[in-house]
Scaffold this motif. Sequence first.
Motif, short mmCIF file in Angstrom:
data_model
loop_
_atom_site.label_atom_id
_atom_site.label_comp_id
_atom_site.label_asym_id
_atom_site.label_seq_id
_atom_site.Cartn_x
_atom_site.Cartn_y
_atom_site.Cartn_z
N UNK A 151 -26.38 9.36 58.89
CA UNK A 151 -25.14 10.12 59.07
C UNK A 151 -25.36 11.56 59.48
N UNK A 152 -26.55 11.85 59.98
CA UNK A 152 -26.87 13.21 60.42
C UNK A 152 -26.78 13.28 61.95
N UNK A 153 -26.35 14.42 62.46
CA UNK A 153 -26.29 14.60 63.90
C UNK A 153 -27.71 14.82 64.41
N UNK A 154 -28.12 13.97 65.33
CA UNK A 154 -29.47 14.10 65.88
C UNK A 154 -29.46 14.83 67.22
N UNK A 155 -28.31 14.82 67.89
CA UNK A 155 -28.23 15.49 69.20
C UNK A 155 -26.76 15.76 69.51
N UNK A 156 -26.50 16.90 70.15
CA UNK A 156 -25.17 17.23 70.65
C UNK A 156 -25.32 17.45 72.15
N UNK A 157 -24.56 16.68 72.92
CA UNK A 157 -24.58 16.83 74.38
C UNK A 157 -23.26 17.49 74.77
N UNK A 158 -23.36 18.75 75.17
CA UNK A 158 -22.15 19.50 75.55
C UNK A 158 -21.93 19.50 77.06
N UNK A 159 -22.98 19.36 77.81
CA UNK A 159 -22.86 19.30 79.27
C UNK A 159 -22.97 17.83 79.68
N UNK A 160 -21.87 17.11 79.52
CA UNK A 160 -21.84 15.68 79.78
C UNK A 160 -21.72 15.43 81.27
N UNK A 161 -22.60 14.59 81.78
CA UNK A 161 -22.54 14.12 83.16
C UNK A 161 -21.78 12.80 83.11
N UNK A 162 -20.49 12.83 83.48
CA UNK A 162 -19.63 11.67 83.27
C UNK A 162 -20.16 10.39 83.93
N UNK A 163 -20.69 10.51 85.10
CA UNK A 163 -21.18 9.30 85.81
C UNK A 163 -22.50 8.79 85.23
N UNK A 164 -23.21 9.64 84.52
CA UNK A 164 -24.52 9.28 83.97
C UNK A 164 -24.62 9.56 82.47
N UNK A 165 -23.51 9.44 81.78
CA UNK A 165 -23.51 9.78 80.35
C UNK A 165 -24.45 8.90 79.54
N UNK A 166 -24.51 7.62 79.84
CA UNK A 166 -25.43 6.74 79.12
C UNK A 166 -26.88 7.12 79.41
N UNK A 167 -27.16 7.45 80.65
CA UNK A 167 -28.53 7.86 81.02
C UNK A 167 -28.95 9.12 80.30
N UNK A 168 -28.00 10.02 80.04
CA UNK A 168 -28.32 11.22 79.28
C UNK A 168 -28.82 10.85 77.89
N UNK A 169 -28.22 9.85 77.31
CA UNK A 169 -28.64 9.40 75.97
C UNK A 169 -29.95 8.64 76.04
N UNK A 170 -30.04 7.72 76.96
CA UNK A 170 -31.26 6.91 77.08
C UNK A 170 -32.46 7.76 77.44
N UNK A 171 -32.24 8.84 78.16
CA UNK A 171 -33.32 9.75 78.54
C UNK A 171 -33.82 10.60 77.40
N UNK A 172 -33.06 10.65 76.29
CA UNK A 172 -33.46 11.47 75.14
C UNK A 172 -34.51 10.78 74.28
N UNK A 173 -34.61 9.47 74.40
CA UNK A 173 -35.51 8.71 73.52
C UNK A 173 -36.96 8.85 73.94
#
Length: 173
Positions: A151-173
């Motif tokens: 239940x802890x925040x591990x990442x905050x993405x404030x500059x969301x790339x709408x067309x690649x939002x999932x890739x922004x997450x997958x690229x963090x791993x």
Amino acid sequence: MKQVMSIFLFFVLLAPALGYAQTTLKSGDKAPDFISKDQDGKTVSLKQYKGKKVVLYFYPKDNSSGCTAEACSFRDNFNELTKQGYTIIGVSTDDETSHKGFIEKNSLPFSLLADVDKSIHMKYGVWSEKERNGVMGFSTTRTTFLIDQKGMISQVIEKVDTRNSASQILGLN
């Protein structure tokens, strides 16, 4: 001291009630719990996802071009995101009926929460004043929070790339 106390009281007590919010949550903070209804009228709370990783994304409006692109990015990468253990939850100020139509129109395989009273937005600091076409008004600040199994925040993405939002997450791993 009086001035400091007045400023403190404004930002803690009055600003949220007036709609002023600024994201202050960061990696390592406890994710604020919430209770809301999803597109089917089912009650959802963050607590029920304890032990799971959550993508909690805030978006301005069902069926707008940027919000549709963002939702479809999550849809198109849904299998990879779930393979990595994520549950995806979208939140906007639209109502349950709007969410249901948005999900059906775009074949979205995840839940959308109706935050019509903006209580979740306020807890996460994503309801803020913005200028659009020279006019000031309040709206959702598009933001994605990754929440870990505790239940802890591990990442905050404030500059969301709408067309690649999932890739922004997958690229963090």
